[in-house]
Motif scaffolding. Structure first.
Motif, PDB file in Angstrom:
ATOM      1  N   ARG A  84      11.142  45.943  62.316  1.00  0.00           N
ATOM      2  CA  ARG A  84       9.725  44.401  62.146  1.00  0.00           C
ATOM      3  C   ARG A  84      11.448  43.858  62.577  1.00  0.00           C
ATOM      4  NH1 ARG A  84       8.738  46.032  57.367  1.00  0.00           N
ATOM      5  NH2 ARG A  84      10.751  44.817  56.445  1.00  0.00           N
ATOM      6  N   ALA A  85      12.344  44.334  63.811  1.00  0.00           N
ATOM      7  CA  ALA A  85      13.312  43.119  64.705  1.00  0.00           C
ATOM      8  C   ALA A  85      12.932  43.435  65.731  1.00  0.00           C
ATOM      9  CB  ALA A  85      14.529  44.855  64.227  1.00  0.00           C
ATOM     10  N   PRO A  86      13.066  42.046  66.780  1.00  0.00           N
ATOM     11  CA  PRO A  86      12.447  41.784  67.471  1.00  0.00           C
ATOM     12  C   PRO A  86      13.542  42.462  68.789  1.00  0.00           C
ATOM     13  CG  PRO A  86      13.519  39.797  66.729  1.00  0.00           C
ATOM     14  CD  PRO A  86      13.265  40.829  65.565  1.00  0.00           C
ATOM     15  N   ILE A  87      13.246  43.133  69.749  1.00  0.00           N
ATOM     16  CA  ILE A  87      14.075  43.044  70.982  1.00  0.00           C
ATOM     17  C   ILE A  87      13.677  41.901  71.996  1.00  0.00           C
ATOM     18  CG2 ILE A  87      14.554  44.742  72.811  1.00  0.00           C
ATOM     19  CD1 ILE A  87      12.557  46.699  71.383  1.00  0.00           C
ATOM     20  N   THR A  88      14.430  40.836  71.741  1.00  0.00           N
ATOM     21  CA  THR A  88      14.109  40.176  72.506  1.00  0.00           C
ATOM     22  C   THR A  88      14.742  39.438  73.615  1.00  0.00           C
ATOM     23  OG1 THR A  88      14.520  38.670  69.764  1.00  0.00           O
ATOM     24  CG2 THR A  88      14.563  37.240  71.867  1.00  0.00           C
ATOM     25  N   ALA A  89      15.606  40.640  73.826  1.00  0.00           N
ATOM     26  CA  ALA A  89      16.349  40.850  75.105  1.00  0.00           C
ATOM     27  C   ALA A  89      15.045  40.931  76.322  1.00  0.00           C
ATOM     28  CB  ALA A  89      16.867  41.682  75.892  1.00  0.00           C
ATOM     29  N   LYS A  90      13.797  41.817  75.855  1.00  0.00           N
ATOM     30  CA  LYS A  90      13.371  41.896  76.537  1.00  0.00           C
ATOM     31  C   LYS A  90      11.818  41.080  76.883  1.00  0.00           C
ATOM     32  CE  LYS A  90       9.139  44.840  78.260  1.00  0.00           C
ATOM     33  NZ  LYS A  90       9.691  45.407  79.336  1.00  0.00           N
ATOM     34  N   LEU A  91      11.654  40.720  76.358  1.00  0.00           N
ATOM     35  CA  LEU A  91      10.824  39.255  76.107  1.00  0.00           C
ATOM     36  C   LEU A  91      11.590  38.347  77.004  1.00  0.00           C
ATOM     37  CD1 LEU A  91       8.325  37.321  74.557  1.00  0.00           C
ATOM     38  CD2 LEU A  91      10.482  36.406  72.991  1.00  0.00           C
ATOM     39  N   VAL A  92      13.054  38.127  76.955  1.00  0.00           N
ATOM     40  CA  VAL A  92      13.366  37.078  77.623  1.00  0.00           C
ATOM     41  C   VAL A  92      12.982  37.757  79.585  1.00  0.00           C
ATOM     42  CG1 VAL A  92      15.580  36.611  78.847  1.00  0.00           C
ATOM     43  CG2 VAL A  92      14.792  35.939  76.569  1.00  0.00           C
ATOM     44  N   ALA A  93      13.491  39.084  79.528  1.00  0.00           N
ATOM     45  CA  ALA A  93      13.089  39.634  81.104  1.00  0.00           C
ATOM     46  C   ALA A  93      11.744  39.212  81.574  1.00  0.00           C
ATOM     47  CB  ALA A  93      13.087  41.126  80.716  1.00  0.00           C
ATOM     48  N   ASN A  94      10.908  39.591  80.495  1.00  0.00           N
ATOM     49  CA  ASN A  94       9.274  39.532  80.578  1.00  0.00           C
ATOM     50  C   ASN A  94       8.881  38.112  81.346  1.00  0.00           C
ATOM     51  OD1 ASN A  94       8.398  42.163  80.520  1.00  0.00           O
ATOM     52  ND2 ASN A  94       8.045  41.473  77.956  1.00  0.00           N
ATOM     53  N   MET A  95       9.596  37.277  80.262  1.00  0.00           N
ATOM     54  CA  MET A  95       9.558  35.255  80.752  1.00  0.00           C
ATOM     55  C   MET A  95      10.129  35.455  82.030  1.00  0.00           C
ATOM     56  SD  MET A  95       9.567  33.287  76.929  1.00  0.00           S
ATOM     57  CE  MET A  95      11.516  33.743  77.115  1.00  0.00           C
ATOM     58  N   LEU A  96      11.356  36.112  82.286  1.00  0.00           N
ATOM     59  CA  LEU A  96      12.194  34.962  84.398  1.00  0.00           C
ATOM     60  C   LEU A  96      10.882  35.952  85.306  1.00  0.00           C
ATOM     61  CD1 LEU A  96      15.866  36.421  83.099  1.00  0.00           C
ATOM     62  CD2 LEU A  96      14.890  34.047  83.892  1.00  0.00           C
ATOM     63  N   THR A  97      10.181  37.157  84.910  1.00  0.00           N
ATOM     64  CA  THR A  97       9.317  37.610  85.821  1.00  0.00           C
ATOM     65  C   THR A  97       8.234  37.211  85.881  1.00  0.00           C
ATOM     66  OG1 THR A  97      10.183  40.122  85.454  1.00  0.00           O
ATOM     67  CG2 THR A  97       8.316  40.178  86.894  1.00  0.00           C
ATOM     68  N   VAL A  98       7.555  36.702  84.817  1.00  0.00           N
ATOM     69  CA  VAL A  98       5.682  36.165  84.743  1.00  0.00           C
ATOM     70  C   VAL A  98       6.464  34.359  85.248  1.00  0.00           C
ATOM     71  CG1 VAL A  98       4.283  34.743  83.428  1.00  0.00           C
ATOM     72  CG2 VAL A  98       4.954  37.702  82.653  1.00  0.00           C
ATOM     73  N   ALA A  99       7.611  33.908  85.045  1.00  0.00           N
ATOM     74  CA  ALA A  99       8.297  32.487  85.642  1.00  0.00           C
ATOM     75  C   ALA A  99       7.481  32.567  87.838  1.00  0.00           C
ATOM     76  CB  ALA A  99       8.994  32.090  84.948  1.00  0.00           C
ATOM     77  N   GLY A 100       8.519  34.009  87.427  1.00  0.00           N
ATOM     78  CA  GLY A 100       7.959  33.703  89.486  1.00  0.00           C
ATOM     79  C   GLY A 100       9.429  34.397  90.320  1.00  0.00           C
ATOM     80  N   CYS A 101      10.555  34.968  88.538  1.00  0.00           N
ATOM     81  CA  CYS A 101      11.992  35.351  89.638  1.00  0.00           C
ATOM     82  C   CYS A 101      11.615  36.309  90.458  1.00  0.00           C
ATOM     83  CB  CYS A 101      12.675  35.654  88.410  1.00  0.00           C
ATOM     84  SG  CYS A 101      14.065  35.561  88.752  1.00  0.00           S
ATOM     85  N   ASP A 102      12.598  36.720  91.430  1.00  0.00           N
ATOM     86  CA  ASP A 102      12.045  38.200  92.588  1.00  0.00           C
ATOM     87  C   ASP A 102      13.340  38.902  92.010  1.00  0.00           C
ATOM     88  OD1 ASP A 102       9.909  37.453  93.705  1.00  0.00           O
ATOM     89  OD2 ASP A 102      11.600  35.388  94.603  1.00  0.00           O
ATOM     90  N   HIS A 103      14.635  37.903  91.461  1.00  0.00           N
ATOM     91  CA  HIS A 103      16.302  38.813  91.703  1.00  0.00           C
ATOM     92  C   HIS A 103      16.715  38.090  90.122  1.00  0.00           C
ATOM     93  CE1 HIS A 103      19.758  40.066  93.553  1.00  0.00           C
ATOM     94  NE2 HIS A 103      19.507  41.064  92.710  1.00  0.00           N
ATOM     95  N   VAL A 104      17.433  38.975  89.618  1.00  0.00           N
ATOM     96  CA  VAL A 104      18.331  38.379  88.927  1.00  0.00           C
ATOM     97  C   VAL A 104      20.139  39.265  89.249  1.00  0.00           C
ATOM     98  CG1 VAL A 104      18.781  38.486  85.928  1.00  0.00           C
ATOM     99  CG2 VAL A 104      16.744  38.144  86.643  1.00  0.00           C
ATOM    100  N   ILE A 105      20.655  38.430  89.202  1.00  0.00           N
ATOM    101  CA  ILE A 105      22.701  38.369  89.251  1.00  0.00           C
ATOM    102  C   ILE A 105      22.632  37.672  87.886  1.00  0.00           C
ATOM    103  CG2 ILE A 105      24.647  38.108  89.914  1.00  0.00           C
ATOM    104  CD1 ILE A 105      22.975  37.609  93.072  1.00  0.00           C
ATOM    105  N   THR A 106      23.942  39.133  87.404  1.00  0.00           N
ATOM    106  CA  THR A 106      23.934  38.795  85.673  1.00  0.00           C
ATOM    107  C   THR A 106      25.047  39.239  85.994  1.00  0.00           C
ATOM    108  OG1 THR A 106      24.017  38.725  83.103  1.00  0.00           O
ATOM    109  CG2 THR A 106      23.545  40.347  84.895  1.00  0.00           C
ATOM    110  N   MET A 107      25.914  38.928  84.737  1.00  0.00           N
ATOM    111  CA  MET A 107      27.562  39.522  84.519  1.00  0.00           C
ATOM    112  C   MET A 107      27.728  40.345  83.496  1.00  0.00           C
ATOM    113  SD  MET A 107      31.407  38.018  85.719  1.00  0.00           S
ATOM    114  CE  MET A 107      31.797  38.878  87.371  1.00  0.00           C
ATOM    115  N   ASP A 108      28.410  41.820  82.969  1.00  0.00           N
ATOM    116  CA  ASP A 108      28.340  42.397  81.835  1.00  0.00           C
ATOM    117  C   ASP A 108      26.934  42.276  80.669  1.00  0.00           C
ATOM    118  OD1 ASP A 108      31.228  43.511  82.707  1.00  0.00           O
ATOM    119  OD2 ASP A 108      32.214  41.655  82.361  1.00  0.00           O
ATOM    120  N   LEU A 109      26.042  42.856  80.765  1.00  0.00           N
ATOM    121  CA  LEU A 109      24.896  42.701  80.232  1.00  0.00           C
ATOM    122  C   LEU A 109      26.107  43.483  78.697  1.00  0.00           C
ATOM    123  CD1 LEU A 109      22.329  44.302  82.126  1.00  0.00           C
ATOM    124  CD2 LEU A 109      22.419  41.649  81.305  1.00  0.00           C
TER     125      LEU A 109
END
Length: 308
Positions: A84-109
């Motif tokens: 029953r543990a959530p995979i919240t990183a996947k949820l954040v990815a979905n929210m960014l995409t649905v909000a309208g993000c076209d590209h992500v730049i991040t560091m040291d995932l």
């Protein structure tokens, strides 16, 4: 400042019930928009601000929207490690995409596989070249050093750094003395010999500092001459900062993927590597349609390391 491009004035305020309101003061129609927001301080508010800004730019007809997130929020929740543990990183990815993000730049995932949670391009920059540059310039006797990971998950990171520095590496295993969750924890050296060597402890994140404390003591008990800790993301949220100065380490080096101004006032051993040149260069190259592969190697090592 590094790009010689002014930031667009943006007003973010809260209503009395806690709802966030955003106002962008200039037109973004048909523009290449870069929104910079890191997962620090109040992570939930920052994430919501980012999502609302992305949505506002999307509905204002921006040509492309890139979210620049130096420290990706909820990156530690990247797998279902128990029932029953959530995979919240996947949820954040979905929210960014649905909000309208076209590209992500991040560091040291926290885990590189998080890039696979997105259906849009993700550039995961590394602080490793900057850390290698810092080791060569600022750690005396590094040639007689050993790169150490405090857990098995960081094995790939430390072996890559050890190969580039042409020195050895070591792994530490963390376990509990008993099956109870409240049982005391201890660490033991699994691979490598640190006796009479400069130990360079490398990890991607420090929060409470308990792992760092256990690892540093283990290294000294194993005969290390000195211990230098290099950490990508200095959250330092759940720790009494004054205790860090009492740890048996020579210095704690972090990057400014999370602002360290307040932390540096409280911790004498804390040093901060500036990652803004790397972020700025990635933005410039993305905008101009150039390759960013150079940022993973010699460019970062030869461009110099800025310590704040």
């Amino acid at each position: 400042m590094l790009l010689n491009v002014p930031t667009v004035p943006c007003t973010v305020k809260k209503f009395s019930n806690g709802e966030i309101n955003v106002k962008i003061s200039e037109s973004v129609r048909d523009e290449d928009v870069f929104i910079i927001q890191s997962g620090c301080d109040d992570v939930n508010d920052n994430l919501m601000e980012l999502l609302i800004l992305i949505s506002a730019c999307k509905t204002a007809s921006a040509r492309r929207i890139t979210a620049v997130i130096p420290c990706f929020p909820y990156a530690r929740m990247d797998k279902k490690d128990k029932s029953r543990a959530p995979i919240t990183a996947k949820l954040v990815a979905n929210m960014l995409t649905v909000a309208g993000c076209d590209h992500v730049i991040t560091m040291d995932l926290h885990a590189s596989q998080i890039q696979g949670f997105f259906d849009i391009p993700v550039d995961n920059l590394w602080s490793e070249p900057l850390m290698i540059g810092y080791i060569k310039r600022s750690i005396p006797g590094w040639q007689n050093g050993i790169v150490v990971s405090p857990d098995a998950g960081g094995a790939k990171r430390v072996t890559a750094m050890a190969d580039k520095l042409n020195i050895e590496f070591a792994l530490i295993h963390r376990k509990r003395d008993g099956k109870s969750l409240t049982a005391p924890e201890r660490m033991e050296l699994l691979v490598g010999d640190v006796k009479d060597k400069v130990a360079i402890l490398v990890d991607d994140m420090i929060d409470s500092g308990s792992t760092l404390a256990l690892a540093a003591r283990t290294l000294y008990e194993s005969g290390a001459k000195s211990v230098h800790a290099l950490i990508s993301h200095g959250l330092l949220s759940g720790s009494n900062l004054s205790l860090i100065d009492e740890l048996p380490i020579h210095e704690l080096v972090v990057t400014n993927t999370i602002p360290q101004n307040k932390h540096q006032e409280s911790v004498a051993k804390l040093k901060t590597i500036d990652i803004s040149p790397t972020i700025a260069e990635s933005i410039r190259r993305t905008h101009n349609g150039e390759s960013i592969s150079l940022l993973f190697g010699e460019w970062a090592e030869t461009s110099g390391v800025h310590v704040l």
